[in-house]
Design a protein around this motif. Structure first.
Motif, PDB file in Angstrom:
ATOM      1  N   LEU A   1      -6.532   0.040  -6.175  1.00  0.00           N
ATOM      2  CA  LEU A   1      -5.555  -0.903  -6.696  1.00  0.00           C
ATOM      3  C   LEU A   1      -5.087  -1.918  -5.659  1.00  0.00           C
ATOM      4  O   LEU A   1      -4.457  -2.906  -6.015  1.00  0.00           O
ATOM      5  CB  LEU A   1      -4.336  -0.139  -7.240  1.00  0.00           C
TER       6      LEU A   1
ATOM      7  N   VAL B   1      -1.250   5.196 -12.968  1.00  0.00           N
ATOM      8  CA  VAL B   1       0.025   4.795 -12.374  1.00  0.00           C
ATOM      9  C   VAL B   1       1.178   5.311 -13.225  1.00  0.00           C
ATOM     10  O   VAL B   1       1.152   5.220 -14.456  1.00  0.00           O
ATOM     11  CB  VAL B   1       0.111   3.259 -12.249  1.00  0.00           C
TER      12      VAL B   1
ATOM     13  N   LEU C   1       2.059   1.828  -3.511  1.00  0.00           N
ATOM     14  CA  LEU C   1       1.014   2.337  -4.392  1.00  0.00           C
ATOM     15  C   LEU C   1       0.813   3.833  -4.209  1.00  0.00           C
ATOM     16  O   LEU C   1       0.568   4.565  -5.168  1.00  0.00           O
ATOM     17  CB  LEU C   1      -0.305   1.598  -4.128  1.00  0.00           C
TER      18      LEU C   1
ATOM     19  N   ASP D   1      -5.146  -5.054  -3.391  1.00  0.00           N
ATOM     20  CA  ASP D   1      -5.792  -6.348  -3.593  1.00  0.00           C
ATOM     21  C   ASP D   1      -7.023  -6.485  -2.698  1.00  0.00           C
ATOM     22  O   ASP D   1      -6.922  -6.429  -1.479  1.00  0.00           O
ATOM     23  CB  ASP D   1      -4.793  -7.470  -3.292  1.00  0.00           C
TER      24      ASP D   1
ATOM     25  N   LEU E   1       1.192   6.573  -7.283  1.00  0.00           N
ATOM     26  CA  LEU E   1       0.107   7.462  -7.690  1.00  0.00           C
ATOM     27  C   LEU E   1       0.300   8.876  -7.178  1.00  0.00           C
ATOM     28  O   LEU E   1      -0.565   9.724  -7.365  1.00  0.00           O
ATOM     29  CB  LEU E   1      -1.228   6.907  -7.177  1.00  0.00           C
TER      30      LEU E   1
ATOM     31  N   GLU F   1      -5.154   4.925  -4.683  1.00  0.00           N
ATOM     32  CA  GLU F   1      -4.434   3.673  -4.430  1.00  0.00           C
ATOM     33  C   GLU F   1      -5.347   2.604  -3.829  1.00  0.00           C
ATOM     34  O   GLU F   1      -5.100   1.407  -3.980  1.00  0.00           O
ATOM     35  CB  GLU F   1      -3.238   3.919  -3.504  1.00  0.00           C
TER      36      GLU F   1
ATOM     37  N   GLU G   1       0.831  -1.204   0.000  1.00  0.00           N
ATOM     38  CA  GLU G   1       0.000   0.000   0.000  1.00  0.00           C
ATOM     39  C   GLU G   1       0.864   1.253   0.000  1.00  0.00           C
ATOM     40  O   GLU G   1       0.543   2.247  -0.664  1.00  0.00           O
ATOM     41  CB  GLU G   1      -0.940  -0.021   1.204  1.00  0.00           C
TER      42      GLU G   1
ATOM     43  N   ASP H   1     -14.794  -1.656 -10.148  1.00  0.00           N
ATOM     44  CA  ASP H   1     -13.944  -2.223 -11.196  1.00  0.00           C
ATOM     45  C   ASP H   1     -13.497  -1.135 -12.164  1.00  0.00           C
ATOM     46  O   ASP H   1     -12.337  -1.079 -12.575  1.00  0.00           O
ATOM     47  CB  ASP H   1     -14.719  -3.316 -11.930  1.00  0.00           C
TER      48      ASP H   1
ATOM     49  N   ALA I   1     -10.911   1.049 -10.510  1.00  0.00           N
ATOM     50  CA  ALA I   1      -9.595   0.397 -10.498  1.00  0.00           C
ATOM     51  C   ALA I   1      -8.923   0.557 -11.861  1.00  0.00           C
ATOM     52  O   ALA I   1      -7.707   0.779 -11.951  1.00  0.00           O
ATOM     53  CB  ALA I   1      -9.743  -1.078 -10.140  1.00  0.00           C
ATOM     54  N   LYS I   2      -9.700   0.435 -12.932  1.00  0.00           N
ATOM     55  CA  LYS I   2      -9.145   0.624 -14.275  1.00  0.00           C
ATOM     56  C   LYS I   2      -8.600   2.042 -14.426  1.00  0.00           C
ATOM     57  O   LYS I   2      -7.500   2.251 -14.948  1.00  0.00           O
ATOM     58  CB  LYS I   2     -10.226   0.367 -15.325  1.00  0.00           C
TER      59      LYS I   2
ATOM     60  N   ALA J   1      -7.596   3.999 -12.043  1.00  0.00           N
ATOM     61  CA  ALA J   1      -6.418   4.145 -11.187  1.00  0.00           C
ATOM     62  C   ALA J   1      -5.196   3.510 -11.828  1.00  0.00           C
ATOM     63  O   ALA J   1      -4.081   4.050 -11.751  1.00  0.00           O
ATOM     64  CB  ALA J   1      -6.696   3.524  -9.815  1.00  0.00           C
ATOM     65  N   ARG J   2      -5.377   2.350 -12.478  1.00  0.00           N
ATOM     66  CA  ARG J   2      -4.246   1.693 -13.161  1.00  0.00           C
ATOM     67  C   ARG J   2      -3.696   2.582 -14.272  1.00  0.00           C
ATOM     68  O   ARG J   2      -2.482   2.643 -14.491  1.00  0.00           O
ATOM     69  CB  ARG J   2      -4.679   0.338 -13.724  1.00  0.00           C
TER      70      ARG J   2
END
Length: 725
Positions: free
Chosen positions: A653, A678, A634, A655, A638, A650, A631, A668, A671-672, A674-675
């Motif tokens: 992202l 990065v 992350l 888990d 970010l 973060e 964490e 979901d 999360a996309k 956020a990815r």
């Protein structure tokens, strides 16, 4: 006598228990080959034995390789079969060739059916553990990669393996903050869904699995494509399809709208939104509605696709409503949909230098796509990678960019013709690649279609996922001295494939046999070397960000060897060798002072250590400590206004222990997003290297991007046409 009787009673009791277990477990129905499968297999065998670049007779020796490949494809991590299963199936090891030649596929289907039974049993056992206690204070580990391990010798050994897998699934959810009751519900639903998914596997799936075991046993890039897979391959090449313009995903048995394509019928109508669930599909203005709840997603998609200007009707369960909510009927007219997300895109980055700001463009090309059907029809506006990149280059000139980076990471290739045309945009009308067929005949592909669209500083970014056409382009840019190749050594696929329609060969008007993608030639650089096995070696190397286990062409035991032929008569159009020593020095200096890059190196080292150890702890205290460190990392990834990431991104992202179709759609999608925010340390450094190359070309040897290790900042996204912070 008494002991024998006791033994008999115990044996009968055990047999009854097994019978009860079998009765309670809903095994998937046994699959049988369709009538056309055996004919398709024989057609494929005839074609491969005559026209493949590395023609191998279909005999007992190849049958053994097919057997090994088949088991590897079905159970790569040795999780389902027991060693006794493998020993029993070994009787068919030298009979799979006969199965194809005699058009009797009962043996490969028997193997597949046993795989499905074992998979159902493993899932049922996993579910049975959920009512029992798990000890998270115990110091034990789970092996991450089991590919090189033997199959479990006994049922007890298999069950212990699955106990640890369930424990890891439970622990991931526990670390994410879920209580035991919620975890039990999530995992029970997950394992039950896996069993139900097994029941949806069709004979076509089983046949395709076997046929690909056969084709890849000959050579890694020869594949069988069933009718539906062949259609999807065509769609991927032309980047267009006919439908409603909605990206779907399966959630809880529903085909759920994940995304609406801009300009598509679904978005234009205003009747659909993200999260809506499709419960039934009807054709035309009055065709019967077909319930699709619980269907395989690809079957639902096939119903929704159709001809241009045709009508499709949908029954919609609105987003966030319960299963008993009122159904909303929606009528749409299908249209051609362009797959913009898979097309070339360009962004402009601002690089801080000793003299101010410098603009460098990044063109990301996911594949070398080409709409061959539209080209053959004479459509002047047919879709192609080179044409799209040419358009982007013209637009980038208006943005006054000073350097261009072509990002080919994870671009697995595509059209050879597009690779030649794309090279021409930077090198001109020159020889690009050589090909040698099975007879040894050599031909040279020369660009005759495209002129130079960009003559300024150029970089090509590759990784080990860059293959085939990507390697042709990168190698040509390198051989002609036209630009810098940056990144990891590429995949090493130096072979050429063509797609043959088995239906066309059989003169069958209905597409039921599928297609065969066959390796027919090997390609070579203009300097005479092949990229086979060795790939393209970058001028400036960056660390490997992916798995350090064997990957690429060299990981295949039956790949073609590296070789060399005579070079073509070509002349370099540039020379980057004089720049390299200074560029390398600046690169090394800058990355030593760039926190993102150093953090990436630390991440890679940790991942390599974990893969080397090949185990993950199942002790809760150990895992909590590891999670806290993750964490913290992350937050660093970010951090900073340059990423444009939302505060607390973060958390999206970290888990959460859930699989892709188990979490709320909104989470979901978050999360996309956020990815995407990065920091891409490799891309940032490649942009800075191109900026350095611009400085050297301008004769400004001391005023470079290396004057500041500040991240390049994306200032314009041409795919969106808007400036961003």
């Amino acid at each position: 006598m008494g002991q024998k009787l006791i033994g008999f009673v115990l044996a009968m009791a055990a047999a009854l228990q097994v019978a009860k277990a079998d009765a309670a477990l809903a095994y998937p129905p046994p699959l049988k080959p369709a009538a056309q499968d055996a004919k398709a297999a024989r057609l494929a065998a005839d074609l491969l034995s005559r026209y493949h670049y590395k023609a191998i007779p279909l005999d007992d020796a190849l049958s053994g390789q097919v057997f090994d490949q088949y088991l590897k494809s079905l159970d790569p991590e040795k999780l389902y079969f027991l060693q006794s299963d493998v020993d029993r199936m070994a009787a068919d090891r030298t009979r799979l060739d006969d199965a194809i030649l005699t058009e009797d596929l009962s043996a490969p289907f028997a193997i597949f059916n046993l795989y499905e039974r074992r998979a159902a049993e493993r899932m049922a056992f996993a579910r049975s553990l959920l009512s029992k206690g798990l000890d998270f204070e115990r110091d034990e580990t789970l092996m991450i990669d089991r590919k090189d391990q033997p199959w479990p010798a006994t049922e007890a050994e298999s069950q212990d393996l699955w106990r640890k897998r369930v424990k890891n699934d439970w622990l991931r959810l526990r670390l994410a903050g879920q209580d035991d009751a919620a975890i039990r519900k999530v995992l029970d639903k997950r394992y039950d869904s896996n069993i139900k998914r097994l029941a949806k596997i069709s004979s076509a799936d089983a046949f395709q699995a076997f046929m690909n075991a056969y084709t890849t046993a000959i050579e890694p890039h020869t594949n069988y494509l069933g009718p539906r897979a062949a259609e999807n391959f065509d769609i991927a090449m032309r980047l267009s399809l006919v439908g409603i313009g909605a990206v779907l995903m399966e959630i809880d048995g529903y085909a759920t709208i994940r995304e609406l394509v801009a300009g598509g019928p679904a978005m234009v109508s205003g009747q659909l939104k993200v999260g809506d669930r499709i419960v039934a599909v009807g054709q035309g203005a009055a065709g019967p509605m077909e319930d699709v709840v619980g269907w395989r997603l690809d079957d639902t998609v096939a119903l929704i696709r159709g001809a241009v200007a045709s009508t499709v009707r949908l029954d919609i369960l609105p987003a966030d409503s319960g299963p008993d909510a009122s159904i909303k009927p929606v009528t749409l007219v299908r249209n051609a949909i362009k797959m913009q997300d898979s097309a070339a895109k360009a962004k402009v980055y601002s690089v801080t230098t000793g003299e101010g700001k410098r603009a460098v463009a990044v063109i990301t090309l996911p594949s070398f796509y080409e709409d061959i059907a539209a080209l053959q029809k004479g459509d002047k506006d047919y879709r192609s990678a080179a044409r799209d990149v040419a358009q982007l280059l013209q637009e980038l000139k208006t943005q006054k960019v000073e350097g261009v980076l072509i990002d080919l990471r994870n671009n697995g290739g595509g059209s050879l013709r597009e690779a030649v045309a794309l090279t021409g945009l930077f090198v001109g009308k020159v020889p690009v690649v050589q090909t040698r067929n099975a007879k040894g005949d050599i031909s040279v592909s020369t660009n005759t279609d495209t002129g130079v669209a960009w003559n300024g500083p150029l970089g090509v970014l590759i990784n080990k996922g860059s293959a085939s056409a990507s390697e042709i382009f990168a190698a040509a840019i390198q051989d002609y001295g036209r630009g810098l190749v940056i990144g990891e050594p590429s995949f090493g696929k130096g072979t050429v494939q063509t797609v043959a329609s088995l239906d066309r060969i059989a003169k069958n008007p209905t597409p039921v046999f599928g297609d065969l993608k066959v390796t027919i030639a090997q390609f070579f650089r203009v300097n005479g070397a092949t990229t086979q096995l060795r790939g393209v070696t970058p001028d400036i190397r960056t660390p490997a960000t992916g798995d350090d286990t064997p990957f690429g062409e060299s990981s295949f035991g039956n790949a073609l060897p590296w070789t060399r032929i005579k070079a073509v008569d070509y002349a370099a159009v540039g020379d980057i060798t004089a720049q390299l020593p200074r560029l390398l020095a600046w690169h090394e200096s800058r990355v030593q002072r760039t926190p993102d890059y150093q953090g990436l190196l630390e991440d890679i080292a940790k991942a390599q250590d974990q893969r080397k150890n090949n185990v993950i702890s199942l002790n809760e205290a150990v895992r909590r400590k590891e999670r806290a460190a993750s964490e913290k990392r992350l937050v660093a990834l970010l951090g900073g206004v340059e990423t444009g990431a939302a505060p607390g991104a973060e958390s999206a992202l970290v888990d959460d222990g859930l699989q892709f179709n188990e979490r709320k759609l909104a989470k979901d999608l978050a999360a996309k997003k956020a990815r995407e925010a990065v920091n891409d340390a490799i891309l940032n450094e490649a942009v800075s290297i191109v900026s350095d190359s611009v400085a050297l070309k301008e004769g400004k040897a001391q005023i470079t991007a290396s004057a500041s290790p500040t991240r390049p900042v994306m200032v314009k996204d041409l795919s969106k046409g808007s400036s961003e912070p």
